[in-house]
Design a protein around this motif. Structure first.
Motif, PDB file in Angstrom:
ATOM      1  N   ILE A   1       0.873  -1.164   0.000  1.00  0.00           N
ATOM      2  CA  ILE A   1       0.000   0.000   0.000  1.00  0.00           C
ATOM      3  C   ILE A   1       0.918   1.224   0.000  1.00  0.00           C
ATOM      4  CG2 ILE A   1      -1.868   1.224   1.142  1.00  0.00           C
ATOM      5  CD1 ILE A   1      -2.596  -1.360   2.573  1.00  0.00           C
ATOM      6  N   GLY A   2       0.982   1.880  -1.136  1.00  0.00           N
ATOM      7  CA  GLY A   2       1.922   2.983  -1.313  1.00  0.00           C
ATOM      8  C   GLY A   2       3.182   2.507  -1.992  1.00  0.00           C
ATOM      9  N   VAL A   3       3.353   2.909  -3.261  1.00  0.00           N
ATOM     10  CA  VAL A   3       4.561   2.527  -3.998  1.00  0.00           C
ATOM     11  C   VAL A   3       5.251   3.777  -4.555  1.00  0.00           C
ATOM     12  CG1 VAL A   3       3.988   0.137  -4.533  1.00  0.00           C
ATOM     13  CG2 VAL A   3       3.088   1.949  -6.005  1.00  0.00           C
TER      14      VAL A   3
ATOM     15  N   ILE B   1       6.236 -13.561  -3.016  1.00  0.00           N
ATOM     16  CA  ILE B   1       5.460 -13.180  -4.191  1.00  0.00           C
ATOM     17  C   ILE B   1       4.731 -11.876  -3.862  1.00  0.00           C
ATOM     18  CG2 ILE B   1       3.497 -13.808  -5.674  1.00  0.00           C
ATOM     19  CD1 ILE B   1       4.247 -16.722  -5.231  1.00  0.00           C
ATOM     20  N   VAL B   2       4.628 -10.980  -4.831  1.00  0.00           N
ATOM     21  CA  VAL B   2       3.903  -9.726  -4.672  1.00  0.00           C
ATOM     22  C   VAL B   2       2.666  -9.786  -5.574  1.00  0.00           C
ATOM     23  CG1 VAL B   2       3.995  -7.215  -4.897  1.00  0.00           C
ATOM     24  CG2 VAL B   2       6.035  -8.479  -4.164  1.00  0.00           C
ATOM     25  N   PRO B   3       1.516 -10.192  -5.036  1.00  0.00           N
ATOM     26  CA  PRO B   3       0.322 -10.356  -5.873  1.00  0.00           C
ATOM     27  C   PRO B   3      -0.427  -9.052  -6.151  1.00  0.00           C
ATOM     28  CG  PRO B   3       0.265 -11.750  -3.893  1.00  0.00           C
ATOM     29  CD  PRO B   3       1.305 -10.701  -3.693  1.00  0.00           C
ATOM     30  N   ALA B   4      -0.214  -7.996  -5.314  1.00  0.00           N
ATOM     31  CA  ALA B   4      -1.045  -6.801  -5.444  1.00  0.00           C
ATOM     32  C   ALA B   4      -0.317  -5.577  -4.922  1.00  0.00           C
ATOM     33  CB  ALA B   4      -2.358  -6.995  -4.686  1.00  0.00           C
ATOM     34  N   ILE B   5      -0.586  -4.443  -5.562  1.00  0.00           N
ATOM     35  CA  ILE B   5      -0.059  -3.150  -5.113  1.00  0.00           C
ATOM     36  C   ILE B   5      -1.183  -2.130  -5.172  1.00  0.00           C
ATOM     37  CG2 ILE B   5       2.310  -3.619  -5.830  1.00  0.00           C
ATOM     38  CD1 ILE B   5       1.802  -1.911  -8.319  1.00  0.00           C
ATOM     39  N   CYS B   6      -1.035  -1.064  -4.380  1.00  0.00           N
ATOM     40  CA  CYS B   6      -2.072  -0.045  -4.317  1.00  0.00           C
ATOM     41  C   CYS B   6      -1.436   1.337  -4.223  1.00  0.00           C
ATOM     42  CB  CYS B   6      -2.973  -0.293  -3.102  1.00  0.00           C
ATOM     43  SG  CYS B   6      -4.264   0.946  -2.858  1.00  0.00           S
ATOM     44  N   ASP B   7      -1.896   2.250  -5.063  1.00  0.00           N
ATOM     45  CA  ASP B   7      -1.468   3.646  -4.999  1.00  0.00           C
ATOM     46  C   ASP B   7      -2.408   4.459  -5.886  1.00  0.00           C
ATOM     47  OD1 ASP B   7       0.138   6.170  -5.144  1.00  0.00           O
ATOM     48  OD2 ASP B   7       1.662   4.914  -4.189  1.00  0.00           O
ATOM     49  N   ILE B   8      -2.648   5.711  -5.537  1.00  0.00           N
ATOM     50  CA  ILE B   8      -3.513   6.562  -6.356  1.00  0.00           C
ATOM     51  C   ILE B   8      -2.708   7.411  -7.329  1.00  0.00           C
ATOM     52  CG2 ILE B   8      -5.351   6.616  -4.633  1.00  0.00           C
ATOM     53  CD1 ILE B   8      -4.374   9.398  -3.800  1.00  0.00           C
ATOM     54  N   ASP B   9      -1.378   7.280  -7.295  1.00  0.00           N
ATOM     55  CA  ASP B   9      -0.511   8.029  -8.201  1.00  0.00           C
ATOM     56  C   ASP B   9      -0.173   7.139  -9.404  1.00  0.00           C
ATOM     57  OD1 ASP B   9       1.453   9.381  -9.559  1.00  0.00           O
ATOM     58  OD2 ASP B   9       2.736   9.727  -7.820  1.00  0.00           O
TER      59      ASP B   9
ATOM     60  N   PHE C   1      -9.488   4.933  -0.832  1.00  0.00           N
ATOM     61  CA  PHE C   1      -9.814   3.736  -0.058  1.00  0.00           C
ATOM     62  C   PHE C   1      -9.705   2.457  -0.890  1.00  0.00           C
ATOM     63  CE2 PHE C   1     -11.744   7.240   2.199  1.00  0.00           C
ATOM     64  CZ  PHE C   1     -11.402   6.971   3.518  1.00  0.00           C
ATOM     65  N   ALA C   2      -8.969   2.556  -1.997  1.00  0.00           N
ATOM     66  CA  ALA C   2      -8.769   1.365  -2.837  1.00  0.00           C
ATOM     67  C   ALA C   2      -8.062   0.255  -2.073  1.00  0.00           C
ATOM     68  CB  ALA C   2      -7.975   1.739  -4.086  1.00  0.00           C
ATOM     69  N   TYR C   3      -7.273   0.615  -1.068  1.00  0.00           N
ATOM     70  CA  TYR C   3      -6.542  -0.390  -0.289  1.00  0.00           C
ATOM     71  C   TYR C   3      -7.491  -1.355   0.409  1.00  0.00           C
ATOM     72  CZ  TYR C   3      -7.625   2.279   3.969  1.00  0.00           C
ATOM     73  OH  TYR C   3      -8.262   2.916   4.994  1.00  0.00           O
ATOM     74  N   GLU C   4      -8.702  -0.895   0.739  1.00  0.00           N
ATOM     75  CA  GLU C   4      -9.654  -1.773   1.415  1.00  0.00           C
ATOM     76  C   GLU C   4     -10.042  -2.953   0.524  1.00  0.00           C
ATOM     77  OE1 GLU C   4     -12.820   0.829   2.528  1.00  0.00           O
ATOM     78  OE2 GLU C   4     -11.823   1.456   4.388  1.00  0.00           O
ATOM     79  N   LYS C   5     -10.221  -2.670  -0.757  1.00  0.00           N
ATOM     80  CA  LYS C   5     -10.541  -3.741  -1.703  1.00  0.00           C
ATOM     81  C   LYS C   5      -9.369  -4.702  -1.833  1.00  0.00           C
ATOM     82  CE  LYS C   5     -12.322  -4.577  -6.367  1.00  0.00           C
ATOM     83  NZ  LYS C   5     -12.730  -3.949  -7.656  1.00  0.00           N
TER      84      LYS C   5
ATOM     85  N   GLY D   1       0.683 -10.534   4.260  1.00  0.00           N
ATOM     86  CA  GLY D   1       1.037  -9.284   4.910  1.00  0.00           C
ATOM     87  C   GLY D   1       1.052  -8.150   3.912  1.00  0.00           C
ATOM     88  N   VAL D   2       1.100  -6.932   4.426  1.00  0.00           N
ATOM     89  CA  VAL D   2       1.201  -5.748   3.577  1.00  0.00           C
ATOM     90  C   VAL D   2       2.251  -4.812   4.145  1.00  0.00           C
ATOM     91  CG1 VAL D   2      -1.149  -5.832   2.680  1.00  0.00           C
ATOM     92  CG2 VAL D   2      -0.688  -4.582   4.791  1.00  0.00           C
ATOM     93  N   ILE D   3       2.938  -4.117   3.256  1.00  0.00           N
ATOM     94  CA  ILE D   3       3.887  -3.081   3.645  1.00  0.00           C
ATOM     95  C   ILE D   3       3.261  -1.738   3.298  1.00  0.00           C
ATOM     96  CG2 ILE D   3       6.115  -2.037   3.079  1.00  0.00           C
ATOM     97  CD1 ILE D   3       7.265  -4.848   2.849  1.00  0.00           C
ATOM     98  N   ILE D   4       3.158  -0.875   4.303  1.00  0.00           N
ATOM     99  CA  ILE D   4       2.446   0.401   4.181  1.00  0.00           C
ATOM    100  C   ILE D   4       3.455   1.536   4.158  1.00  0.00           C
ATOM    101  CG2 ILE D   4       0.785   1.930   5.311  1.00  0.00           C
ATOM    102  CD1 ILE D   4      -0.315  -0.717   6.666  1.00  0.00           C
ATOM    103  N   SER D   5       3.527   2.227   3.027  1.00  0.00           N
ATOM    104  CA  SER D   5       4.466   3.354   2.866  1.00  0.00           C
ATOM    105  C   SER D   5       3.706   4.523   2.252  1.00  0.00           C
ATOM    106  CB  SER D   5       5.637   2.946   1.963  1.00  0.00           C
ATOM    107  OG  SER D   5       6.279   1.786   2.432  1.00  0.00           O
ATOM    108  N   THR D   6       2.837   5.106   3.026  1.00  0.00           N
ATOM    109  CA  THR D   6       1.940   6.160   2.575  1.00  0.00           C
ATOM    110  C   THR D   6       2.145   7.411   3.428  1.00  0.00           C
ATOM    111  OG1 THR D   6       0.246   5.270   4.049  1.00  0.00           O
ATOM    112  CG2 THR D   6       0.199   4.525   1.756  1.00  0.00           C
TER     113      THR D   6
END
Length: 447
Positions: A41-43, A61-69, A95-99, A108-113
């Motif tokens: 969450i946050g790249v 494995i990195v199955p998913a990423i999330c960012d609005i940029d 709130f895309a991270y919720e999905k 797990g998730v790594i949060i860098s926002t």
């Protein structure tokens, strides 16, 4: 060469079965038990730094990423493709991270926002059964600190504060010296975050813009300097010191007092960059240029923490550790030691021989693999600890209680400054368990 070494490290440990629990069954049922699945969450800049290190591992494995940029997503997707992986991107709104967290294939998730999102995202991850690795600071208010602790206690899903400085090589060597009694009984510490961030807080056409239309951290970080007066970024300094002082594990923070100088640095910078007529030159910044906080502990130690990000200066974290037998000042610009009965007269000794003698076992074991991972190698160790904690299904070495106690310095310092330096009491986030919890940071042969 460092990238290949880190890949070889993962392959070698997999083949050799280093540690009986190195590849514990995966949290997600029915999945390859040798692969940990981590979402991001946050790249942006910091998120991609973590992503780069994670992609070098053959056990993740990195199955998913999330960012609005969109630019951040594009850059991250290229990194993932180059690593011969494929990730789904979540980009539709704040709130895309919720999905993304609704997925059943994330451990797990790594949060860098931006800071204001850290706690709510970490809480959401824990509630969805995902280990939360959250960048610093982990919380902005006392209420958020309690949110982290209470969510962990309710869900039993761990949260790790990703404080990389705790794994810095000289920091860990001094930790070894502390544990072996080199300084005697400890009495006093100094630390902080002394970093000229004016070029981070402002950019744009004139070099004096922030907020919408700017780029990087200027889009969000600078606003905190406009509206808040306190130690806004304490954990790089206080995290390592807290581990040396057994905070939450035999000791705890009791109270603090904070003071702040007047705010002049940012106005001066804007005028030099863009002139007195620039609109931002008229702003009244709330953050004092130098914030000084003194913390007391249950065992009777004191910790002085300095926050200084608005003035021209070299980078420093200002570390000092002092006990009944001697002390050390250690940072990139000054590494020196004085030990009574060993050091000659009353003069300082070079710290290098001590740092080499007490080099931490983890650095001896993995130092070569850590090269090139970022921030002098410490980024390898913090990512490694997060991944290994997930593999073993154990609490991480820096947990929700640490995230809460270290982050609480920010709101408590704000309250103290607002009340003319009045002492503020720390909540006991462990509810008394600090008296019996054991400090096992970096005592495991893996993390």
């Amino acid at each position: 060469m460092s990238n290949f070494k880190r890949r070889d490290f993962i392959k070698t440990t997999a083949a050799a079965g280093v540690g009986a629990t190195l590849f514990a069954p995966n949290i997600v049922k029915g999945k390859d038990d040798r692969k940990v699945r981590i979402g991001f969450i946050g790249v942006g800049g910091r998120g991609r730094s973590h992503l780069r290190n994670i992609l070098l591992r053959d056990d993740v494995i990195v199955p998913a990423i999330c960012d609005i940029d969109p630019e951040a997503i594009t850059k991250a997707q290229k990194m993932i493709k180059d690593a011969k992986q494929k990730a789904e991107a979540y980009t539709e709104g704040e709130f895309a991270y919720e999905k993304m967290l609704d997925r059943d294939d994330l451990d797990g998730v790594i949060i860098s926002t931006p800071w204001l999102w850290h706690t709510r995202m970490a809480v959401a991850a824990m509630r969805k059964g995902k280990y939360a690795g959250v960048e610093v600071s982990a919380a902005n208010t006392i209420e958020e600190c309690w949110d982290l602790v209470e969510t962990y206690e309710e869900t039993k899903v761990p949260c790790m504060i990703l404080e990389n400085v705790c794994y810095r090589q000289d920091v860990m060597a001094v930790l070894q010296m502390v544990r072996e009694g080199v300084f005697g009984e400890l009495l006093h510490y100094r630390c902080g975050y002394l970093h000229d961030l004016r070029g981070v807080k402002f950019n744009g056409e004139s070099g004096a813009e922030f907020g919408p239309g700017s780029h990087g951290e200027a889009r969000w970080r600078t606003a905190h300097s406009l509206h808040r007066n306190g130690d806004l970024y304490p954990t790089h300094g206080v995290g390592p010191v807290a581990l040396m002082a057994d905070i939450n594990k035999g000791n705890r923070f009791v109270s603090l007092t904070s003071t702040a100088t007047k705010a002049r640095g940012l106005n001066d910078y804007i005028v030099k960059k863009a002139g007195e007529d620039h609109p931002n030159a008229k702003l009244k910044w709330k953050l004092g240029d130098v914030v000084t906080t003194t913390v007391t502990t249950a065992r009777g130690e004191t910790i002085i923490i300095t926050h200084d990000t608005n003035l021209p200066r070299p980078y420093s974290l200002g570390f000092r550790v002092q006990g009944t037998n001697g002390l050390t000042d250690f940072d990139y610009h000054t590494r020196r030691v004085f030990i009574e009965g060993t050091s000659k007269g009353h003069g300082w000794e070079e710290a290098k021989p001590y740092l080499e003698k007490y080099d931490h076992p983890l650095w001896k074991k993995y130092g070569e693999y850590a090269k090139g991972s970022g921030h002098g190698g410490m980024d390898f160790f913090v990512a490694h600890a997060f991944v290994e904690s997930i593999k073993r299904k154990v609490n991480p070495p820096m947990d929700a209680y640490d995230a809460a106690a270290w982050s609480a310095i920010t709101p408590l310092s704000e309250m103290s400054i607002a009340n003319n330096g009045e002492p503020q009491s720390f909540p006991d986030f462990t509810r008394g368990r600090w008296m019996t919890r054991k400090n096992d940071f970096a005592l495991n042969d893996e993390f």
